[in-house]
Scaffold this motif. Structure first.
Motif, PDB file in Angstrom:
ATOM      1  N   ARG A 350       0.807  -1.219   0.000  1.00  0.00           N
ATOM      2  CA  ARG A 350       0.000   0.000   0.000  1.00  0.00           C
ATOM      3  C   ARG A 350       0.843   1.273   0.000  1.00  0.00           C
ATOM      4  O   ARG A 350       0.452   2.283  -0.576  1.00  0.00           O
ATOM      5  CB  ARG A 350      -0.924  -0.001   1.228  1.00  0.00           C
ATOM      6  N   GLU A 351       1.978   1.240   0.686  1.00  0.00           N
ATOM      7  CA  GLU A 351       2.817   2.443   0.819  1.00  0.00           C
ATOM      8  C   GLU A 351       4.268   2.140   0.429  1.00  0.00           C
ATOM      9  O   GLU A 351       5.197   2.360   1.221  1.00  0.00           O
ATOM     10  CB  GLU A 351       2.771   2.959   2.268  1.00  0.00           C
ATOM     11  N   PRO A 352       4.504   1.623  -0.793  1.00  0.00           N
ATOM     12  CA  PRO A 352       5.883   1.234  -1.147  1.00  0.00           C
ATOM     13  C   PRO A 352       6.860   2.418  -1.165  1.00  0.00           C
ATOM     14  O   PRO A 352       8.007   2.282  -0.741  1.00  0.00           O
ATOM     15  CB  PRO A 352       5.726   0.623  -2.549  1.00  0.00           C
ATOM     16  N   ASP A 353       6.393   3.585  -1.649  1.00  0.00           N
ATOM     17  CA  ASP A 353       7.287   4.746  -1.705  1.00  0.00           C
ATOM     18  C   ASP A 353       7.729   5.163  -0.310  1.00  0.00           C
ATOM     19  O   ASP A 353       8.910   5.470  -0.076  1.00  0.00           O
ATOM     20  CB  ASP A 353       6.585   5.924  -2.398  1.00  0.00           C
ATOM     21  N   LEU A 354       6.781   5.164   0.625  1.00  0.00           N
ATOM     22  CA  LEU A 354       7.091   5.548   2.006  1.00  0.00           C
ATOM     23  C   LEU A 354       8.051   4.556   2.647  1.00  0.00           C
ATOM     24  O   LEU A 354       9.073   4.942   3.228  1.00  0.00           O
ATOM     25  CB  LEU A 354       5.796   5.632   2.824  1.00  0.00           C
ATOM     26  N   VAL A 355       7.754   3.252   2.532  1.00  0.00           N
ATOM     27  CA  VAL A 355       8.556   2.226   3.215  1.00  0.00           C
ATOM     28  C   VAL A 355       9.973   2.187   2.660  1.00  0.00           C
ATOM     29  O   VAL A 355      10.954   2.217   3.421  1.00  0.00           O
ATOM     30  CB  VAL A 355       7.891   0.839   3.073  1.00  0.00           C
ATOM     31  N   TRP A 356      10.098   2.119   1.329  1.00  0.00           N
ATOM     32  CA  TRP A 356      11.443   1.998   0.752  1.00  0.00           C
ATOM     33  C   TRP A 356      12.216   3.306   0.849  1.00  0.00           C
ATOM     34  O   TRP A 356      13.448   3.301   0.953  1.00  0.00           O
ATOM     35  CB  TRP A 356      11.359   1.497  -0.678  1.00  0.00           C
ATOM     36  N   GLY A 357      11.501   4.439   0.833  1.00  0.00           N
ATOM     37  CA  GLY A 357      12.165   5.715   1.089  1.00  0.00           C
ATOM     38  C   GLY A 357      12.710   5.770   2.508  1.00  0.00           C
ATOM     39  O   GLY A 357      13.827   6.259   2.749  1.00  0.00           O
ATOM     40  N   LEU A 358      11.931   5.236   3.471  1.00  0.00           N
ATOM     41  CA  LEU A 358      12.368   5.178   4.863  1.00  0.00           C
ATOM     42  C   LEU A 358      13.588   4.278   5.017  1.00  0.00           C
ATOM     43  O   LEU A 358      14.578   4.644   5.669  1.00  0.00           O
ATOM     44  CB  LEU A 358      11.213   4.665   5.740  1.00  0.00           C
ATOM     45  N   ILE A 359      13.545   3.090   4.399  1.00  0.00           N
ATOM     46  CA  ILE A 359      14.671   2.147   4.515  1.00  0.00           C
ATOM     47  C   ILE A 359      15.929   2.731   3.872  1.00  0.00           C
ATOM     48  O   ILE A 359      17.035   2.636   4.421  1.00  0.00           O
ATOM     49  CB  ILE A 359      14.298   0.789   3.874  1.00  0.00           C
ATOM     50  N   ALA A 360      15.777   3.350   2.683  1.00  0.00           N
ATOM     51  CA  ALA A 360      16.939   3.976   2.027  1.00  0.00           C
ATOM     52  C   ALA A 360      17.495   5.106   2.884  1.00  0.00           C
ATOM     53  O   ALA A 360      18.717   5.310   2.952  1.00  0.00           O
ATOM     54  CB  ALA A 360      16.534   4.500   0.647  1.00  0.00           C
ATOM     55  N   SER A 361      16.603   5.827   3.570  1.00  0.00           N
ATOM     56  CA  SER A 361      17.057   6.943   4.403  1.00  0.00           C
ATOM     57  C   SER A 361      17.878   6.459   5.597  1.00  0.00           C
ATOM     58  O   SER A 361      18.668   7.218   6.158  1.00  0.00           O
ATOM     59  CB  SER A 361      15.860   7.762   4.893  1.00  0.00           C
ATOM     60  N   LEU A 362      17.684   5.196   5.998  1.00  0.00           N
ATOM     61  CA  LEU A 362      18.494   4.647   7.090  1.00  0.00           C
ATOM     62  C   LEU A 362      19.971   4.607   6.676  1.00  0.00           C
ATOM     63  O   LEU A 362      20.857   4.926   7.464  1.00  0.00           O
ATOM     64  CB  LEU A 362      18.007   3.246   7.469  1.00  0.00           C
ATOM     65  N   PHE A 363      20.222   4.178   5.429  1.00  0.00           N
ATOM     66  CA  PHE A 363      21.607   4.172   4.924  1.00  0.00           C
ATOM     67  C   PHE A 363      22.158   5.597   4.883  1.00  0.00           C
ATOM     68  O   PHE A 363      23.274   5.854   5.325  1.00  0.00           O
ATOM     69  CB  PHE A 363      21.647   3.564   3.516  1.00  0.00           C
ATOM     70  N   VAL A 364      21.352   6.525   4.341  1.00  0.00           N
ATOM     71  CA  VAL A 364      21.789   7.923   4.239  1.00  0.00           C
ATOM     72  C   VAL A 364      22.040   8.503   5.625  1.00  0.00           C
ATOM     73  O   VAL A 364      23.048   9.179   5.873  1.00  0.00           O
ATOM     74  CB  VAL A 364      20.732   8.764   3.492  1.00  0.00           C
ATOM     75  N   GLY A 365      21.104   8.225   6.560  1.00  0.00           N
ATOM     76  CA  GLY A 365      21.215   8.765   7.917  1.00  0.00           C
ATOM     77  C   GLY A 365      22.466   8.297   8.631  1.00  0.00           C
ATOM     78  O   GLY A 365      23.105   9.069   9.347  1.00  0.00           O
ATOM     79  N   MET A 366      22.847   7.025   8.413  1.00  0.00           N
ATOM     80  CA  MET A 366      24.036   6.510   9.096  1.00  0.00           C
ATOM     81  C   MET A 366      25.321   7.126   8.548  1.00  0.00           C
ATOM     82  O   MET A 366      26.260   7.363   9.298  1.00  0.00           O
ATOM     83  CB  MET A 366      24.064   4.986   9.003  1.00  0.00           C
ATOM     84  N   VAL A 367      25.350   7.384   7.242  1.00  0.00           N
ATOM     85  CA  VAL A 367      26.513   8.079   6.673  1.00  0.00           C
ATOM     86  C   VAL A 367      26.604   9.493   7.249  1.00  0.00           C
ATOM     87  O   VAL A 367      27.682   9.957   7.643  1.00  0.00           O
ATOM     88  CB  VAL A 367      26.408   8.120   5.135  1.00  0.00           C
ATOM     89  N   LEU A 368      25.455  10.185   7.304  1.00  0.00           N
ATOM     90  CA  LEU A 368      25.434  11.538   7.874  1.00  0.00           C
ATOM     91  C   LEU A 368      25.834  11.512   9.345  1.00  0.00           C
ATOM     92  O   LEU A 368      26.560  12.394   9.823  1.00  0.00           O
ATOM     93  CB  LEU A 368      24.035  12.148   7.729  1.00  0.00           C
ATOM     94  N   LEU A 369      25.374  10.481  10.056  1.00  0.00           N
ATOM     95  CA  LEU A 369      25.684  10.357  11.491  1.00  0.00           C
ATOM     96  C   LEU A 369      27.185  10.255  11.708  1.00  0.00           C
ATOM     97  O   LEU A 369      27.755  10.939  12.562  1.00  0.00           O
ATOM     98  CB  LEU A 369      24.978   9.125  12.062  1.00  0.00           C
ATOM     99  N   LEU A 370      27.831   9.420  10.908  1.00  0.00           N
ATOM    100  CA  LEU A 370      29.277   9.244  11.039  1.00  0.00           C
ATOM    101  C   LEU A 370      30.016  10.523  10.657  1.00  0.00           C
ATOM    102  O   LEU A 370      30.937  10.961  11.350  1.00  0.00           O
ATOM    103  CB  LEU A 370      29.737   8.084  10.155  1.00  0.00           C
ATOM    104  N   ALA A 371      29.585  11.153   9.548  1.00  0.00           N
ATOM    105  CA  ALA A 371      30.261  12.350   9.062  1.00  0.00           C
ATOM    106  C   ALA A 371      30.098  13.536  10.017  1.00  0.00           C
ATOM    107  O   ALA A 371      31.025  14.333  10.198  1.00  0.00           O
ATOM    108  CB  ALA A 371      29.728  12.726   7.678  1.00  0.00           C
ATOM    109  N   LEU A 372      28.932  13.652  10.646  1.00  0.00           N
ATOM    110  CA  LEU A 372      28.671  14.797  11.512  1.00  0.00           C
ATOM    111  C   LEU A 372      29.234  14.609  12.916  1.00  0.00           C
ATOM    112  O   LEU A 372      29.758  15.545  13.514  1.00  0.00           O
ATOM    113  CB  LEU A 372      27.163  15.054  11.609  1.00  0.00           C
ATOM    114  N   ASN A 373      29.137  13.390  13.449  1.00  0.00           N
ATOM    115  CA  ASN A 373      29.425  13.220  14.866  1.00  0.00           C
ATOM    116  C   ASN A 373      30.889  13.006  15.201  1.00  0.00           C
ATOM    117  O   ASN A 373      31.296  13.267  16.341  1.00  0.00           O
ATOM    118  CB  ASN A 373      28.584  12.076  15.435  1.00  0.00           C
ATOM    119  N   LEU A 374      31.688  12.542  14.259  1.00  0.00           N
ATOM    120  CA  LEU A 374      33.116  12.438  14.570  1.00  0.00           C
ATOM    121  C   LEU A 374      33.720  13.814  14.860  1.00  0.00           C
ATOM    122  O   LEU A 374      34.376  14.009  15.884  1.00  0.00           O
ATOM    123  CB  LEU A 374      33.858  11.739  13.430  1.00  0.00           C
TER     124      LEU A 374
END
Length: 499
Positions: A350-374
């Protein structure tokens, strides 16, 4: 291949400039609030939930994912620098991270934790991509008896593994189930525990319950035990890892997800158990056993990687079954419900764009987390110098604003304070908070599935155990309940044999 194609489409959604901005804001906000003493991911997510209300669903959940992972890293930062775990899963980080900080190696401990979160989160999210669609396909065939059995397993598991005793865990669960009863009966329309108030007919919003139990309860508890002096942060300098540190930690970063992901995906109480198991595993496998307890870097890297992978695991059961296995997942489920979206087997259709956008954002968020927090680690250390009276006054303010934003009713503030007092009482008597939140979320759903199963079987109790799946789940529940007694019998028999 279908999952891979869907994930590529998800990256197309997550990598738009607007959604990248929301992910970066989420990571920064989550880390900033999670890094404050006593505030874990659940409280950070609950406090910042109202911030996402004005966004469209995809952007809101991308920001939410950033808050989730950012708050997890923040909880580890306080654990390492001040020996004050921001959450229960960060307790293990304090065992080795704080001695490292006292020895002047706080930078290395923070870096090991940051890379551990990145590695664990990446591996866990890859497993999420591979397993979630399959679990969702299997879950379509699950009926009312099976769902009820799964929810009973969640209740039993969460009361068994948390708190100082099962009785306290059960008492907390009953508090949550009682709060979940408030409102109209979904099947008969009768009012329950509303005390004649029409404003309570819709029930108590889960966000108010979560913010009350976590934020208000914690603020009142700290105020009751406040000391005039605030903890001094330890200067950390610029985080970096030497080659010798990397040689000691890379295996730990890879072992953590193997332990953390399965525990996140099943109703086993979240990241607390896998982080302790990871710590024990690292201690047994380490060539530097004499350093454990004095600042062994493996004791930070492994558990932090396990905690991050466990967070990805919780999203499997939350997205595919609508079953929150941690307090953070419970708050995220409440956020889905705010948008009229029900996580479950059909969510991927029912919500493929939302779910897969959310899952893809997890990868993006972790890269940002590492880049920002070090590079930002020294900044977080300065945030820890905020005097506690000002810190918790701010928490109370944001909690009140967030609760009022939910429904715009003054009664919500009264309910927030009452639930906050309940949260204070639970801390006073050692009752874990998570079973109460799980009870509020799953209680009404469990009741509905129970009544459906009984209606299908004409009121026969056998209707609850008429499928192989439900029988298997109840067998697992029986083992969980009986295990303490079985363990005592095994130990006693061994003693008799040795005697």
């Amino acid at each position: 291949m279908d999952s891979l194609n869907s994930l590529i489409d998800g990256f197309g959604t997550a990598l738009t400039p607007v959604n990248l901005l929301w992910a970066a804001i989420g990571v920064l906000l989550g880390t900033a609030i999670g890094v404050l003493p006593g505030i874990g991911p659940a409280m950070a997510v609950a406090l910042l939930l109202p911030v996402t209300y004005g966004l469209e669903p995809t952007g809101a959940f991308i920001m939410f994912a950033g808050i989730y992972y950012g708050a997890m890293f923040g909880g580890s930062t306080t654990s390492i620098l001040l020996n004050t775990p921001g959450e229960s899963a960060a307790v293990v980080a304090a065992l080795e991270g704080n001695p490292m900080a006292k020895a002047g190696r706080g930078a290395q401990a923070l870096a090991a934790a940051a890379v551990g979160h990145f590695a664990g989160g990446m591996i866990g999210t890859i497993l999420l991509v591979l397993l979630a669609p399959t679990v969702a396909e299997l879950a379509v065939d699950i009926g009312a008896p099976d769902y009820f059995a799964i929810m009973v397993l969640a209740f039993v598991a969460v009361t068994s593994v948390l708190g100082s005793s099962r009785i306290r865990g059960l008492a907390s669960l009953l508090i949550g189930l009682t709060l979940g009863l408030v409102g109209l009966d979904q099947m008969t329309g009768q009012q329950r525990l509303t005390f004649g108030s029409l404003q309570l007919a819709d029930g108590i919003d889960v966000v108010i319950v979560a913010v009350g139990l976590f934020a208000i309860g914690e603020a009142l508890w700290v105020a009751a035990h406040l000391r005039r002096s605030s903890g001094e942060a330890i200067p950390v300098g610029r985080p970096w890892l030497a080659k010798s540190d990397v040689r000691r930690t890379w295996k730990s970063w890879l072992r953590g997800p193997v332990i953390g992901f399965p525990f996140g995906a099943i109703p086993a109480g979240g990241a607390e158990i896998p982080t302790f198991l990871s710590y024990v595993t690292e201690k047994r496998l380490s060539k530097h056993k004499e350093e454990f307890g004095k600042g062994a870097i493996e004791g930070v890297a492994g558990p932090e990687s396990a905690a991050s992978a466990s967070a990805a695991g919780t999203l499997v059961s939350m997205l595919t079954l609508g079953l929150p296995t941690t307090a953070v997942a419970a708050v995220m489920l409440a956020a889905f419900q705010q948008y009229g979206i029900q996580p479950g087997p059909l969510l991927f259709e029912r919500e493929p764009d939302l779910v897969w956008g959310l899952i893809a954002s997890l990868f993006v968020g972790m890269v940002l987390l590492l880049a920002l927090n070090l590079p930002l680690a020294p900044v977080w250390a300065k945030l820890l110098r905020i005097p506690r009276p000002y810190l918790y006054a701010g928490i109370m303010f944001f909690a009140a604003v967030g609760a009022y934003a939910v429904g715009g009713e003054a009664l919500d503030l009264v309910i927030l304070l009452i639930i906050g007092l309940i949260g204070f009482g639970m801390r006073r008597y050692g009752l874990p908070v998570l079973p109460a939140v799980i009870g509020v979320i799953l209680g009404p759903a469990a009741e509905q599935q129970l009544r459906r199963a009984l209606q299908i079987s004409d009121g026969s109790v056998s209707g609850l155990v008429n499928t192989p799946f439900s029988v298997t789940v109840y067998a697992v529940i029986l083992i969980l309940v009986a295990w303490p007694w079985l363990r005592k019998l095994i130990v006693r028999s061994r003693r008799n044999v040795s005697a």
